[in-house]
Write a protein that holds these residues in place. Structure first.
Motif, short mmCIF file in Angstrom:
data_model
loop_
_atom_site.label_atom_id
_atom_site.label_comp_id
_atom_site.label_asym_id
_atom_site.label_seq_id
_atom_site.Cartn_x
_atom_site.Cartn_y
_atom_site.Cartn_z
N GLY A 1 -11.70 -24.25 46.12
CA GLY A 1 -11.65 -25.11 47.77
C GLY A 1 -11.08 -24.07 48.95
O GLY A 1 -10.10 -23.67 48.85
N MET A 2 -11.65 -24.02 50.15
CA MET A 2 -10.90 -23.22 51.03
C MET A 2 -9.96 -23.66 51.64
O MET A 2 -8.97 -23.08 52.20
N ARG A 3 -10.24 -25.70 51.59
CA ARG A 3 -8.53 -25.28 52.57
C ARG A 3 -7.36 -25.81 51.05
O ARG A 3 -6.11 -25.09 51.44
N SER A 4 -7.82 -25.29 49.85
CA SER A 4 -6.63 -25.40 49.18
C SER A 4 -5.72 -23.86 48.70
O SER A 4 -4.95 -23.83 49.01
N VAL A 5 -7.00 -22.37 49.21
CA VAL A 5 -6.88 -22.29 49.40
C VAL A 5 -5.34 -21.07 50.67
O VAL A 5 -4.96 -20.57 50.41
N LEU A 6 -6.23 -22.07 51.32
CA LEU A 6 -5.43 -21.98 53.23
C LEU A 6 -4.47 -22.70 52.32
O LEU A 6 -2.42 -22.00 53.42
N VAL A 7 -3.68 -23.37 51.90
CA VAL A 7 -2.71 -24.26 51.16
C VAL A 7 -2.06 -23.23 50.56
O VAL A 7 -0.36 -23.25 50.72
N LEU A 8 -2.25 -22.19 49.90
CA LEU A 8 -1.64 -21.63 49.05
C LEU A 8 -1.36 -20.66 49.54
O LEU A 8 0.09 -20.03 49.41
N ALA A 9 -1.57 -20.09 50.73
CA ALA A 9 -1.61 -19.03 50.87
C ALA A 9 -0.41 -18.84 52.05
O ALA A 9 0.56 -18.45 51.98
N THR A 10 -0.06 -20.28 53.22
CA THR A 10 0.97 -21.23 53.84
C THR A 10 2.22 -21.23 52.40
O THR A 10 3.40 -20.31 53.17
N ILE A 11 1.63 -21.56 51.79
CA ILE A 11 3.03 -21.61 50.78
C ILE A 11 3.35 -20.67 49.90
O ILE A 11 5.05 -20.13 49.89
N LEU A 12 2.65 -19.22 50.00
CA LEU A 12 2.82 -17.60 49.75
C LEU A 12 3.87 -17.25 50.65
O LEU A 12 4.99 -16.87 50.15
N GLY A 13 3.71 -17.83 51.71
CA GLY A 13 4.04 -17.22 52.99
C GLY A 13 5.54 -17.72 53.49
O GLY A 13 6.13 -16.69 53.39
N ILE B 1 5.52 -8.03 48.69
CA ILE B 1 4.20 -8.76 47.89
C ILE B 1 3.96 -9.72 47.86
O ILE B 1 2.77 -10.58 48.59
N ILE B 2 4.77 -11.23 47.84
CA ILE B 2 4.19 -12.46 48.17
C ILE B 2 3.95 -12.58 49.59
O ILE B 2 2.70 -13.14 49.36
N SER B 3 4.24 -11.23 51.28
CA SER B 3 3.57 -12.27 51.76
C SER B 3 2.39 -11.54 51.91
O SER B 3 1.21 -11.28 52.63
N GLY B 4 1.54 -9.82 51.81
CA GLY B 4 1.16 -9.28 51.44
C GLY B 4 -0.02 -9.90 51.10
O GLY B 4 -0.98 -9.89 51.41
N LEU B 5 0.06 -11.07 49.97
CA LEU B 5 -0.81 -11.61 49.17
C LEU B 5 -0.95 -12.51 50.47
O LEU B 5 -2.55 -13.74 50.58
N ALA B 6 -0.52 -13.77 50.65
CA ALA B 6 -0.82 -14.69 51.59
C ALA B 6 -1.80 -14.85 53.03
O ALA B 6 -2.12 -14.92 53.29
N ALA B 7 -1.24 -12.95 53.17
CA ALA B 7 -1.67 -12.24 53.82
C ALA B 7 -3.16 -12.06 54.49
O ALA B 7 -4.36 -12.36 55.11
N GLY B 8 -4.04 -11.57 52.88
CA GLY B 8 -4.84 -11.13 51.88
C GLY B 8 -5.86 -12.76 52.01
O GLY B 8 -6.65 -12.25 53.24
N LEU B 9 -5.09 -13.97 52.00
CA LEU B 9 -6.38 -14.34 51.53
C LEU B 9 -6.09 -15.21 53.02
O LEU B 9 -7.36 -15.70 52.74
N LEU B 10 -5.15 -15.52 54.01
CA LEU B 10 -5.20 -15.87 55.46
C LEU B 10 -6.55 -14.82 56.06
O LEU B 10 -7.31 -16.04 56.73
N VAL C 1 9.88 -21.80 58.34
CA VAL C 1 9.24 -22.88 59.07
C VAL C 1 8.15 -23.62 59.41
O VAL C 1 7.57 -24.63 58.92
N THR C 2 7.18 -22.33 60.39
CA THR C 2 6.34 -22.42 60.53
C THR C 2 5.15 -22.64 59.26
O THR C 2 4.02 -23.30 59.50
N PHE C 3 5.36 -21.89 58.44
CA PHE C 3 4.43 -21.93 57.28
C PHE C 3 5.05 -23.25 56.03
O PHE C 3 3.78 -23.58 55.53
N LEU C 4 5.95 -23.71 56.66
CA LEU C 4 5.90 -24.30 55.81
C LEU C 4 5.29 -26.49 56.53
O LEU C 4 4.36 -27.30 55.72
N LEU C 5 4.47 -26.00 57.60
CA LEU C 5 4.39 -27.16 58.60
C LEU C 5 2.55 -27.34 58.38
O LEU C 5 2.19 -28.44 58.12
#
Length: 242
Positions: free
Chosen positions: A95-107, A129-138, A206-210
């Motif tokens: 689901g899309m919401r889970s993808v967003l959660v995954l992206a923010t956790i990676l961020g 690498i981690i931040s690049g994948l997070a940005a791509g998913l977002l 902290v922003t990503f964590l929220l």
């Protein structure tokens, strides 16, 4: 001291983003913009950009200056493209919401790596690498989610509002981080200390964590799939079916 105009006939400035890079080629002697073009960040896109630069410069020597070389300008752009391209497959499963959660956790993880490990090259590469994948998913998921949940007759408005808010957020973040770095300026210099950059990374983490916490309360509105035929008259029901 060597002057650029004495050694290079053209200078190419590259404005880097996750999905595309914009190139501007200037004549070194005059500073005049000879041409501009935008190409995808994919390997074929990079090859097209290289060929374009060679055609515009002719037999001259070219100096290429890449903006954001430590982020989108380097491996992060490729990783961002991978993340943006793969979000659909992942979203079908979780689901899309889970993808967003995954992206923010990676961020969050990417910034934590920068906070605690930034003294060696491999640590910076790992964070990239981690931040690049997070940005791509977002970047892949957010526009698709907005287009999906927006009313059918307001998809364009919603997408435009998203783009405007993204630009506003980027500008506001740049201003805030500029103030933070300025407050950590080393005495007698114009450079910020290491503490300033760590403070910026902490704010980002902290922003990503929220974000996952906020997403857990998000309820996607239901699309309007058509008129409610229960409230229509007999003639209106016929018109709606036709």
């Amino acid at each position: 001291m060597t002057i650029v105009a004495n050694k290079y006939t053209h200078v190419v400035g590259v404005d880097t983003h996750a999905k595309t890079h914009t190139y501007a080629i200037l004549v070194s002697a005059t500073g005049q913009v000879a041409d501009t073009a935008t190409f995808p960040t994919s390997p074929p896109g990079i090859l097209r950009a290289t060929a374009w630069m060679n055609r515009r410069a002719g037999e001259g020597q070219v100096l290429v200056s890449v903006e954001g070389a430590s982020s989108y300008g380097a491996g992060s752009s490729l990783l961002g493209a991978i993340g943006a391209a793969s979000f659909a497959s992942v979203a079908k499963v979780v689901g899309m919401r889970s993808v967003l959660v995954l992206a923010t956790i990676l961020g969050t993880a990417g910034n934590l790596v920068q906070i605690f490990m930034h003294a060696q090259l491999w640590q910076v590469v790992l964070s990239t690498i981690i931040s690049g994948l997070a940005a791509g998913l977002l970047l892949g998921t957010l526009p698709a989610l907005i287009a999906e949940i927006a009313p059918r007759d307001q998809t364009g408005i919603a997408s435009g509002l998203y783009s405007s808010l993204k630009t506003l957020g980027r500008s506001a973040a740049g201003a805030v981080f500029g103030v933070v770095l300025a407050s950590f300026t080393i005495a007698g210099t114009k450079s910020a200390s290491e503490g300033g950059y760590i403070a910026v990374w902490i704010v980002c983490a902290v922003t990503f964590l929220l974000c996952p916490i906020a997403l857990s309360f998000l309820r996607a509105p239901r699309r309007d799939n058509g008129p409610d035929t229960d409230s229509l008259t007999a003639n209106e029901k016929v018109d709606a079916k036709s």
